[in-house]
Design a protein around this motif. Structure first.
Motif, PDB file in Angstrom:
ATOM      1  N   LEU A 169     -50.044 -26.398  66.454  1.00 24.09           N
ATOM      2  CA  LEU A 169     -49.410 -27.676  66.135  1.00 24.09           C
ATOM      3  C   LEU A 169     -49.060 -27.758  64.657  1.00 24.09           C
ATOM      4  CD1 LEU A 169     -48.525 -30.535  66.941  1.00 24.09           C
ATOM      5  CD2 LEU A 169     -50.905 -31.257  66.650  1.00 24.09           C
ATOM      6  N   LEU A 170     -50.001 -27.395  63.788  1.00 22.73           N
ATOM      7  CA  LEU A 170     -49.737 -27.454  62.342  1.00 22.73           C
ATOM      8  C   LEU A 170     -48.643 -26.471  61.932  1.00 22.73           C
ATOM      9  CD1 LEU A 170     -53.356 -27.883  60.922  1.00 22.73           C
ATOM     10  CD2 LEU A 170     -51.556 -29.625  61.087  1.00 22.73           C
ATOM     11  N   ASN A 171     -48.638 -25.291  62.527  1.00 15.83           N
ATOM     12  CA  ASN A 171     -47.580 -24.321  62.220  1.00 15.83           C
ATOM     13  C   ASN A 171     -46.217 -24.845  62.651  1.00 15.83           C
ATOM     14  OD1 ASN A 171     -49.345 -22.480  61.081  1.00 15.83           O
ATOM     15  ND2 ASN A 171     -49.579 -21.295  62.954  1.00 15.83           N
ATOM     16  N   GLN A 172     -46.175 -25.446  63.830  1.00 11.80           N
ATOM     17  CA  GLN A 172     -44.921 -26.004  64.353  1.00 11.80           C
ATOM     18  C   GLN A 172     -44.426 -27.125  63.445  1.00 11.80           C
ATOM     19  OE1 GLN A 172     -45.425 -27.528  68.312  1.00 11.80           O
ATOM     20  NE2 GLN A 172     -43.464 -28.586  68.313  1.00 11.80           N
ATOM     21  N   LEU A 173     -45.323 -28.015  63.062  1.00 15.05           N
ATOM     22  CA  LEU A 173     -44.923 -29.133  62.198  1.00 15.05           C
ATOM     23  C   LEU A 173     -44.530 -28.649  60.804  1.00 15.05           C
ATOM     24  CD1 LEU A 173     -47.556 -31.776  63.289  1.00 15.05           C
ATOM     25  CD2 LEU A 173     -45.107 -31.780  63.790  1.00 15.05           C
ATOM     26  N   VAL A 183     -59.364 -22.576  61.808  1.00 13.78           N
ATOM     27  CA  VAL A 183     -57.956 -22.930  61.615  1.00 13.78           C
ATOM     28  C   VAL A 183     -57.533 -22.500  60.218  1.00 13.78           C
ATOM     29  CG1 VAL A 183     -56.269 -24.806  61.558  1.00 13.78           C
ATOM     30  CG2 VAL A 183     -58.154 -24.891  63.193  1.00 13.78           C
ATOM     31  N   ASP A 184     -56.528 -21.652  60.175  1.00 11.31           N
ATOM     32  CA  ASP A 184     -56.023 -21.145  58.900  1.00 11.31           C
ATOM     33  C   ASP A 184     -54.712 -21.849  58.569  1.00 11.31           C
ATOM     34  OD1 ASP A 184     -55.577 -19.636  56.623  1.00 11.31           O
ATOM     35  OD2 ASP A 184     -54.642 -17.993  57.732  1.00 11.31           O
ATOM     36  N   HIS A 185     -54.841 -23.041  57.984  1.00  8.51           N
ATOM     37  CA  HIS A 185     -53.658 -23.804  57.604  1.00  8.51           C
ATOM     38  C   HIS A 185     -54.027 -24.730  56.450  1.00  8.51           C
ATOM     39  CE1 HIS A 185     -50.115 -26.365  57.814  1.00  8.51           C
ATOM     40  NE2 HIS A 185     -49.569 -25.399  58.546  1.00  8.51           N
ATOM     41  N   ILE A 199     -47.471 -37.107  55.609  1.00  8.78           N
ATOM     42  CA  ILE A 199     -46.506 -37.373  56.678  1.00  8.78           C
ATOM     43  C   ILE A 199     -46.662 -36.335  57.795  1.00  8.78           C
ATOM     44  CG2 ILE A 199     -44.039 -37.350  57.247  1.00  8.78           C
ATOM     45  CD1 ILE A 199     -43.599 -38.646  54.429  1.00  8.78           C
ATOM     46  N   ALA A 200     -46.806 -35.069  57.438  1.00  6.05           N
ATOM     47  CA  ALA A 200     -46.982 -34.012  58.436  1.00  6.05           C
ATOM     48  C   ALA A 200     -48.288 -34.208  59.206  1.00  6.05           C
ATOM     49  CB  ALA A 200     -46.947 -32.637  57.767  1.00  6.05           C
ATOM     50  N   VAL A 201     -49.358 -34.565  58.520  1.00  9.60           N
ATOM     51  CA  VAL A 201     -50.651 -34.803  59.179  1.00  9.60           C
ATOM     52  C   VAL A 201     -50.558 -36.015  60.098  1.00  9.60           C
ATOM     53  CG1 VAL A 201     -53.035 -35.530  58.767  1.00  9.60           C
ATOM     54  CG2 VAL A 201     -52.072 -33.628  57.482  1.00  9.60           C
ATOM     55  N   THR A 202     -49.863 -37.052  59.663  1.00  6.73           N
ATOM     56  CA  THR A 202     -49.686 -38.239  60.508  1.00  6.73           C
ATOM     57  C   THR A 202     -48.947 -37.875  61.786  1.00  6.73           C
ATOM     58  OG1 THR A 202     -49.711 -39.698  58.586  1.00  6.73           O
ATOM     59  CG2 THR A 202     -48.689 -40.565  60.595  1.00  6.73           C
ATOM     60  N   GLU A 203     -47.936 -37.036  61.682  1.00  3.26           N
ATOM     61  CA  GLU A 203     -47.213 -36.589  62.872  1.00  3.26           C
ATOM     62  C   GLU A 203     -48.133 -35.765  63.775  1.00  3.26           C
ATOM     63  OE1 GLU A 203     -44.516 -36.318  65.754  1.00  3.26           O
ATOM     64  OE2 GLU A 203     -44.370 -37.618  63.995  1.00  3.26           O
ATOM     65  N   THR A 210     -44.048 -29.767  53.112  1.00  2.00           N
ATOM     66  CA  THR A 210     -45.423 -30.110  52.716  1.00  2.00           C
ATOM     67  C   THR A 210     -45.669 -29.736  51.260  1.00  2.00           C
ATOM     68  OG1 THR A 210     -46.202 -27.991  53.558  1.00  2.00           O
ATOM     69  CG2 THR A 210     -46.341 -29.871  55.052  1.00  2.00           C
ATOM     70  N   ASN A 211     -44.698 -30.045  50.409  1.00  2.00           N
ATOM     71  CA  ASN A 211     -44.817 -29.675  48.997  1.00  2.00           C
ATOM     72  C   ASN A 211     -45.555 -30.710  48.166  1.00  2.00           C
ATOM     73  OD1 ASN A 211     -43.272 -27.275  49.405  1.00  2.00           O
ATOM     74  ND2 ASN A 211     -41.435 -28.540  49.453  1.00  2.00           N
ATOM     75  N   THR A 212     -45.475 -31.958  48.542  1.00  2.00           N
ATOM     76  CA  THR A 212     -46.127 -33.026  47.777  1.00  2.00           C
ATOM     77  C   THR A 212     -47.242 -33.639  48.608  1.00  2.00           C
ATOM     78  OG1 THR A 212     -44.718 -34.811  48.616  1.00  2.00           O
ATOM     79  CG2 THR A 212     -43.883 -33.571  46.702  1.00  2.00           C
ATOM     80  N   PRO A 213     -48.156 -34.359  47.982  1.00  4.29           N
ATOM     81  CA  PRO A 213     -49.209 -35.036  48.761  1.00  4.29           C
ATOM     82  C   PRO A 213     -48.643 -35.984  49.817  1.00  4.29           C
ATOM     83  CG  PRO A 213     -49.817 -34.991  46.453  1.00  4.29           C
ATOM     84  CD  PRO A 213     -48.402 -34.470  46.539  1.00  4.29           C
TER      85      PRO A 213
END
Length: 130
Positions: free
Chosen positions: A58-62, A111-113, A76-80, A68-71
């Motif tokens: 999921l994290l790789n897909q998102l 998890v390696d992300h 936003i990616a984590v919220t999704e 994901t360059n800024t906090p």
């Protein structure tokens, strides 16, 4: 041979697990030295591995869709990711079950992300709410 050399140990160390390292005893100032060894059942290991693999995917897909360059972008990616986990009852149950049985640290190791720490911190709150 003297009587003292015929002594036998009564300690049963079958299945014992030891970990160690070198420590400079002159400079150590710690409450605990060493680590924890956790033995998971085969079912727990499989649940952890499956949940970790799904989180990783999921994290790789998102990561391909969301920058994901800024906090803020990371949040936003984590919220999704949280929305997608929440909308999939099977995945949500698997992830919460893995957190309960193995804990956050076990999932972090699997998890390696770069976003896993942020995601798992939020998921811990879900675990408490369940």
């Amino acid at each position: 041979m003297s009587e003292g050399s015929k002594k036998q140990s009564n300690f049963d160390l079958k299945g014992a697990q030891f970990a160690g390292g070198l420590v400079n005893a002159d400079t150590v100032n710690a409450q605990q030295i060493g680590g924890n060894i956790t033995n998971y059942s085969p079912e727990q290991r499989q649940n952890l591995a499956e949940a970790a693999a799904e989180i990783q995917q999921l994290l790789n897909q998102l990561g391909q869709t969301y920058p994901t360059n800024t906090p803020l972008e990371k949040q936003i990616a984590v919220t999704e990711a949280l929305k997608q986990i929440d909308s999939n009852p099977t995945l949500k149950a698997r992830v919460i079950g893995a957190l309960k049985s193995g804990g956050t640290e076990a999932l972090k190791e699997l998890v390696d992300h770069p976003l896993v720490n942020i995601l798992l911190a939020t998921l811990e709150g879900w675990q408490d709410a369940e």
